[in-house]
Write a protein that holds these residues in place. Structure first.
Motif, PDB file in Angstrom:
ATOM      1  N   TYR A   1      73.180  23.394 -80.713  1.00 57.75           N
ATOM      2  CA  TYR A   1      72.615  24.313 -81.370  1.00 57.75           C
ATOM      3  C   TYR A   1      71.250  24.832 -80.440  1.00 57.75           C
ATOM      4  O   TYR A   1      70.199  25.735 -80.225  1.00 57.75           O
ATOM      5  CB  TYR A   1      72.083  24.752 -82.597  1.00 57.75           C
ATOM      6  CG  TYR A   1      73.314  24.450 -83.342  1.00 57.75           C
ATOM      7  CD1 TYR A   1      74.290  25.701 -83.066  1.00 57.75           C
ATOM      8  CD2 TYR A   1      73.656  23.399 -84.633  1.00 57.75           C
ATOM      9  CE1 TYR A   1      75.350  25.691 -83.871  1.00 57.75           C
ATOM     10  CE2 TYR A   1      74.594  23.588 -85.589  1.00 57.75           C
ATOM     11  CZ  TYR A   1      75.375  24.615 -85.433  1.00 57.75           C
ATOM     12  OH  TYR A   1      77.338  24.382 -86.086  1.00 57.75           O
ATOM     13  N   ASP A   2      70.820  23.797 -79.748  1.00 51.44           N
ATOM     14  CA  ASP A   2      69.701  24.172 -79.441  1.00 51.44           C
ATOM     15  C   ASP A   2      69.810  24.854 -77.597  1.00 51.44           C
ATOM     16  O   ASP A   2      69.121  25.718 -77.417  1.00 51.44           O
ATOM     17  CB  ASP A   2      68.960  22.725 -78.595  1.00 51.44           C
ATOM     18  CG  ASP A   2      68.022  21.818 -79.170  1.00 51.44           C
ATOM     19  OD1 ASP A   2      67.954  22.898 -80.729  1.00 51.44           O
ATOM     20  OD2 ASP A   2      67.597  20.946 -79.967  1.00 51.44           O
ATOM     21  N   LYS A   3      71.244  24.422 -77.117  1.00 49.75           N
ATOM     22  CA  LYS A   3      71.721  24.409 -76.188  1.00 49.75           C
ATOM     23  C   LYS A   3      71.845  26.373 -76.586  1.00 49.75           C
ATOM     24  O   LYS A   3      71.768  27.151 -75.711  1.00 49.75           O
ATOM     25  CB  LYS A   3      73.473  24.028 -75.297  1.00 49.75           C
ATOM     26  CG  LYS A   3      73.841  24.857 -73.745  1.00 49.75           C
ATOM     27  CD  LYS A   3      72.553  24.349 -73.233  1.00 49.75           C
ATOM     28  CE  LYS A   3      73.313  24.846 -71.893  1.00 49.75           C
ATOM     29  NZ  LYS A   3      72.209  25.000 -70.743  1.00 49.75           N
ATOM     30  N   THR A   4      72.746  26.953 -77.920  1.00 48.01           N
ATOM     31  CA  THR A   4      73.160  27.901 -77.998  1.00 48.01           C
ATOM     32  C   THR A   4      71.775  28.603 -77.559  1.00 48.01           C
ATOM     33  O   THR A   4      71.568  30.562 -78.385  1.00 48.01           O
ATOM     34  CB  THR A   4      73.617  27.728 -79.527  1.00 48.01           C
ATOM     35  OG1 THR A   4      74.358  27.132 -79.152  1.00 48.01           O
ATOM     36  CG2 THR A   4      73.868  29.041 -79.954  1.00 48.01           C
ATOM     37  N   ASN A   5      71.226  28.303 -78.705  1.00 52.97           N
ATOM     38  CA  ASN A   5      69.422  28.966 -78.714  1.00 52.97           C
ATOM     39  C   ASN A   5      69.169  29.412 -76.618  1.00 52.97           C
ATOM     40  O   ASN A   5      68.604  30.739 -76.782  1.00 52.97           O
ATOM     41  CB  ASN A   5      68.191  28.551 -79.719  1.00 52.97           C
ATOM     42  CG  ASN A   5      68.929  28.380 -81.052  1.00 52.97           C
ATOM     43  OD1 ASN A   5      69.173  29.931 -81.204  1.00 52.97           O
ATOM     44  ND2 ASN A   5      68.492  27.413 -81.830  1.00 52.97           N
ATOM     45  N   GLU A   6      69.272  28.254 -76.636  1.00 53.03           N
ATOM     46  CA  GLU A   6      69.252  28.614 -74.851  1.00 53.03           C
ATOM     47  C   GLU A   6      69.815  29.585 -74.579  1.00 53.03           C
ATOM     48  O   GLU A   6      69.364  30.524 -73.934  1.00 53.03           O
ATOM     49  CB  GLU A   6      68.767  27.669 -73.745  1.00 53.03           C
ATOM     50  CG  GLU A   6      67.854  27.006 -74.135  1.00 53.03           C
ATOM     51  CD  GLU A   6      68.069  25.255 -73.393  1.00 53.03           C
ATOM     52  OE1 GLU A   6      69.113  25.435 -73.141  1.00 53.03           O
ATOM     53  OE2 GLU A   6      67.575  24.875 -74.403  1.00 53.03           O
ATOM     54  N   LEU A   7      70.824  30.154 -74.699  1.00 49.90           N
ATOM     55  CA  LEU A   7      71.652  30.607 -73.993  1.00 49.90           C
ATOM     56  C   LEU A   7      71.307  32.195 -75.059  1.00 49.90           C
ATOM     57  O   LEU A   7      72.238  33.344 -74.361  1.00 49.90           O
ATOM     58  CB  LEU A   7      73.220  30.226 -74.243  1.00 49.90           C
ATOM     59  CG  LEU A   7      73.575  29.353 -73.731  1.00 49.90           C
ATOM     60  CD1 LEU A   7      74.977  28.634 -74.107  1.00 49.90           C
ATOM     61  CD2 LEU A   7      74.146  29.576 -72.219  1.00 49.90           C
ATOM     62  N   ILE A   8      71.149  32.160 -76.259  1.00 48.34           N
ATOM     63  CA  ILE A   8      71.031  33.850 -77.091  1.00 48.34           C
ATOM     64  C   ILE A   8      70.015  34.533 -76.620  1.00 48.34           C
ATOM     65  O   ILE A   8      69.802  35.226 -75.827  1.00 48.34           O
ATOM     66  CB  ILE A   8      71.104  33.335 -78.606  1.00 48.34           C
ATOM     67  CG1 ILE A   8      72.081  32.674 -79.039  1.00 48.34           C
ATOM     68  CG2 ILE A   8      70.072  34.715 -78.853  1.00 48.34           C
ATOM     69  CD1 ILE A   8      71.570  32.687 -80.721  1.00 48.34           C
ATOM     70  N   LYS A   9      68.416  33.375 -76.207  1.00 45.14           N
ATOM     71  CA  LYS A   9      67.548  33.893 -75.363  1.00 45.14           C
ATOM     72  C   LYS A   9      67.660  34.098 -73.838  1.00 45.14           C
ATOM     73  O   LYS A   9      67.801  35.370 -73.400  1.00 45.14           O
ATOM     74  CB  LYS A   9      66.845  32.405 -75.043  1.00 45.14           C
ATOM     75  CG  LYS A   9      65.228  33.255 -74.808  1.00 45.14           C
ATOM     76  CD  LYS A   9      64.432  32.389 -74.435  1.00 45.14           C
ATOM     77  CE  LYS A   9      62.814  32.751 -73.697  1.00 45.14           C
ATOM     78  NZ  LYS A   9      61.259  31.842 -73.498  1.00 45.14           N
TER      79      LYS A   9
END
Lengths: 589, 358
Positions: free
Chosen positions: A420-428
């Protein structure tokens, strides 16, 4: 479906249940507890979904003292299973391992399973009573038989639901002789009820009344944790948002703090990521959203050769939600903020149903939308918005989908959080949406009400509150639809059901921290495909029957199996089961 | 007279058909669809499709209309989309409150309005007349929901703890024991007309409490009715008072009044027997028309006071696009209005023999 099910009747049930359920049940005595995933030990931190603080086994009734199989030879556990996981949804089998153990096996990993079963649609009904009512909501409404702290007295249609305290409740002494649930749509009227002493608590408080209530010594405000998100969605298949730089530029222009300060009640938060910060795993404290930077935004737009002469349509609906208390004003604010760098926004308010349909079909360019949690797991936010089948923001991003898959198929906290950390980076990076705000709401109670709390997702526990009179009076926003909550989906219905029926797991009052309810503990296997719940012993239903694992199995199976004679309910939709666990078994195609 | 009544009843059929067409058309002209209203914002297109299929909402509007009218002709108002219950059951639960409220308000408005009008006309241009007419003008311009909230605030909060305190909402106090007659008479499984009328009786809390001899509950129900009845009656009081005053002043100029006074009749006899009787026809017309106003006012009042009547159900059903309930309620209310208008027409003949002759 309803009339057909009527044709089945009890005879059909006997046939079906004896052939399907009993035939599938273990012929030998129920497996020893050791055969189930370690019911006697507290779930290992790595085995259970990490956010869930596994219920403290020292507080739970001693599982080791649970009757050994030899002590309960008469118990014959029911089981429903599919031969193969193909076109069956998530459920693979539901099994009463012994009188107090239920095991759910899944066709695909589901780390959020313990959270899902907190839903009021999964309240436990008594099997004999189901046979009596035939699973028909109309009959269940007349005398719902659950295990909850209150039992039915009378439903005065249109006016109130009157409940008596259940003196045999396992949870201890009820603080009240009875509970009266009333309803009004008008927040101002509810407040008058509270101030006049006619009500002890009210659900709906207008945000403009927050300050007045705080100043009134006779009543008190109890905030509800903000488990929602307002976002601005940008469709990557529509110009100008087919260019990532444009999406990033928009993210740098929108001043979310100003929006929250100006249009949200105190206590609301600027969204730092798509999920609320209490979602663990899910929230990434180290991933910060873009700061407002008009200069950088302008540079990005110029780089993307943005056409400033064209208007960008921003569509929204004039529907007030906790995550969006002032739709029109927020839309105008965004329009004004974008104008600061020369971008013209055309506001397009739309009728609610039309707008939602259009947005979910991917037909809108830029939307102002939001989401409220169904259960407090990251999957409920990420999968429903940036998952592989969602069209609202155009074409799904493969790298985000890949990370979600890791988060969805693992019960290990660290691995999920990393995904999910990676997901949030990708969403950003991709900016399919701009997270704006988590709006706060509140309930209000009389100042003298003890134990007052406001649960963010599940009904309040009125048995633990005490007002001035014998009967606790609570005013909610609407009348329940029925009391067969397996087949309902609205909060007003759940609030009434939640007093009568109980679920396997619940939450600690006012929080989203899992707590034992009818199950004292649970355990999941490492890949989150098996979940075993140990039931609380000696729990009595309102009709005097003692709850066992077969009640739990049937309560789920009647929803899962469309051919079950009790798969009737109110409309036969069983919406939450369908939403959470996929297709029904034996569903007509 | 019988011929007149038959003629009016035949006309009633056309009125009902008109109401059916208009209600059916309008209900479907409202933007939005029942699926998202009922299944919520998260409903998928597939679910909506199945939902529409189940309720026959995928058929063309004319097909739906023909099916609806055919069912109505059989006495079947259909099932609520929201509640999955028979519309007739819902009407039996909701109608009594609206009728109780409308009748109470009608009494309040007719008696107060007529008295105020008579006093104003007798004290024409005096201080009483001026005050009464100021009240009438204020009353007629005051929104019901606002007045309702004010009354609730005044009597429930400001006067809270005094003997003037009145409940701001609901029909009955929490914990008040008024069993449903279907249960009391062991008629839970009853169907058809017996169920409908027993439900009607049971939900007429005043009648129900009186029949069961529960006079404390009866008084409790009365107390709950006071504020909403006053709120909904205020506009009508004002209109009736102004109308009565005007009609009375008109009659006072007639020769027969002058003759009556010249004969030495007492002023009370002149006013009540000669003037008021002759002013009654326009007054009755207004009172009858106000019944419609009170019924529609009940929609707002019920919402403001959280009362379980036809009004609140109608609003809920419109929001939920629950077409069968909307249609059922509108038809019943229309029939009520037509019936009251018929009564008003018949009362003309009673009040004025010249109309009878015509």
């Amino acid at each position: 479906m309803t009339s057909k099910n009527r044709l089945f009747g009890p005879v059909a049930f006997a046939a079906v249940s004896s052939m399907v359920l009993a035939a599938c049940a273990p012929a030998a005595p129920p497996p020893a507890p050791t055969a189930a995933p370690a019911p006697t030990a507290a779930p290992a931190p790595t085995a259970a979904p990490a956010p869930t603080k596994a219920p403290d086994p020292t507080k739970a009734p001693e599982p080791t003292k649970a009757p050994a199989p030899t002590q309960a030879p008469a118990f014959k556990g029911d089981k429903m299973a599919v031969p193969a996981c193909k076109d069956t949804g998530e459920m693979k089998s539901i099994e009463a391992v012994d009188a107090l153990t239920v095991k759910f096996s899944l066709c695909q990993p589901d780390p959020s399973f313990p959270y899902k079963v907190t839903g009021n649609s999964f309240g436990i009904l008594q099997k004999d009573d189901l046979a009596k009512t035939g699973g028909d909501a109309k009959k269940i409404n007349e005398n719902p038989v659950g295990t909850g702290p209150f039992k039915m007295k009378e439903w005065k249609r249109g006016d109130s639901i009157n409940l008596d305290a259940n003196t045999a409740w396992w949870g201890g002494a009820n603080q009240n002789k009875g509970l009266v649930i009333r309803w009004t749509k008008e927040a101002s009227q509810a407040l008058i009820e509270l101030r006049s002493g006619n009500a002890d608590g009210i659900e709906k408080v207008a945000s403009e009344d927050f300050d007045a209530i705080k100043k009134d010594s006779k009543i008190k405000l109890v905030p509800v944790e903000a488990l929602n998100i307002l976002y601005v969605g940008l469709n990557n298949t529509k110009a100008p948002f087919d260019n990532e730089k444009v999406r990033q530029a928009f993210a740098m222009v929108i001043d979310r703090k100003k929006i929250v300060d100006d249009y949200y009640p105190a206590g609301s938060q600027v969204a730092q990521s798509f999920v609320p910060d209490s979602f663990k795993p899910g929230f990434s404290p180290n991933v910060k959203w873009y700061d407002v930077d008009l200069k950088a935004a302008k540079a990005l737009l110029d780089e993307a050769k943005f056409d400033y002469t064209k208007e960008v349509p921003l569509s929204y609906r004039e529907v007030v939600r906790v995550y969006l208390p002032s739709p029109g004003k927020v839309a105008q604010e965004i329009q004004a903020q974008m104008k600061a760098i020369g971008v013209k926004i055309k506001l397009e308010p739309k009728e609610s149903g039309t707008f939602l349909k259009s947005a979910s079909s991917g037909n809108e360019t830029m939307v102002l939308l939001g989401w409220g949690a169904d259960y407090p797991d990251a999957t409920n936010f990420y999968d429903t918005h940036v998952g592989p089948t969602v069209k609202t923001f155009g074409k799904p991003f493969d790298d985000i989908v890949a990370q979600l898959k890791i988060g969805d198929t693992n019960s290990d906290f660290a691995k999920r959080q990393a995904a999910y950390d990676k997901t949030n980076e990708l969403i950003k990076q991709h900016v399919p949406l701009i997270p704006v705000a988590h709006g706060v709401s509140a309930q209000a109670f009389g100042a003298g009400v003890t134990g007052a709390h406001a649960n963010p997702l599940t009904p309040n526990e009125y048995s633990k509150m005490k007002g001035a009179k014998d009967n606790f009076v609570y005013v909610q926003s609407g009348e329940p639809i029925s009391l067969d909550c397996a087949d309902e989906s609205d909060g007003e219905t759940f609030n009434a059901c939640g007093q009568i029926f109980e679920t396997l797991m619940g939450f600690k009052p006012g929080t989203i921290e899992l707590a034992p309810a009818l199950a004292t503990e649970y355990a999941g296997n490492p890949d989150a495909t098996e979940w075993t719940f140990k039931l609380r012993p000696n729990v009595k239903f309102h009709n005097g029957a003692t709850m066992d694992a077969n009640d739990v199995v049937l309560s789920f199976v009647r929803q899962w199996d469309a051919a079950n004679p009790y798969h009737k309910g109110d409309t036969g939709d069983f919406q939450y089961f369908n939403d959470y666990f996929g297709d029904f078994l034996n569903a007509k195609k | 007279m019988a011929q007149y009544i038959v003629k009016r009843l035949i006309l009633l059929v056309f009125v009902v058909i008109g109401v059916l067409v208009v209600t059916f058309g309008l209900a479907r002209a409202i933007p939005g669809d029942p699926c998202t209203s009922m299944l919520g914002e998260k409903a998928t297109p597939e679910k909506c499709e199945a939902f529409k299929q189940r309720f026959g909402l995928n058929d063309s509007t004319p097909v739906q209309f023909v099916r609806y009218v055919t069912n109505i002709a059989r006495g079947d108002f259909g099932q609520s989309i929201r509640d999955s219950r028979d519309v007739t059951d819902i009407i039996a639960e909701r109608l009594p409150l609206t009728i109780e409220l409308t009748i109470t308000a009608s009494f309040i408005s007719a008696i107060s309005g007529v008295l105020l009008g008579i006093v104003s006309s007798v004290r024409h241009n005096g201080p009483v007349d001026v005050v009464a007419m100021i009240f009438a003008n204020v009353g007629v311009s005051m929104p019901i929901f606002w007045l309702g909230l004010l009354l609730a605030y005044l009597f429930a909060i400001t006067l809270g703890g005094t003997s003037f305190q009145l409940p701001p909402s609901a029909r009955i106090s929490p914990g008040a024991d008024l069993p449903n007659l279907l249960k009391l008479w062991h008629m839970e499984d009853a169907t058809g007309a017996s169920r409908f009328f027993t439900e009607l009786l049971s939900n007429s809390y005043l009648l129900n409490a009186a029949m069961q001899g529960k006079w404390d509950v009866f008084w409790d129900v009365i107390k709950h009715l006071i504020l909403p009845s006053v709120a909904v009656a205020t506009v009508s009081v004002s209109i009736i008072a102004r109308m009565t005053r005007g009609a009375m002043l008109d009659v006072f100029t007639q020769d027969y009044i002058r003759v009556a006074r010249a004969k030495g009749l007492g002023e009370r006899l002149v006013v009540m027997k000669h003037a008021f009787r002759n002013a009654l026809v326009p007054i009755v017309t207004v009172v009858g028309l106000q019944f419609g106003g009170l019924l529609s006012g009940a929609v707002l009042t019920e919402t403001t006071f959280s009362l379980a009547g036809m009004g609140t159900k109608l609003v809920e059903s419109i929001e939920a696009r629950d077409y069968p309930v909307v249609q059922g309620i509108v038809i019943v209310v229309s029939l009520l209005l037509v019936f009251v208008n018929l009564l008003v027409d018949l009362s003309y003949a009673y009040l004025n023999p010249r109309i009878r002759v015509q």
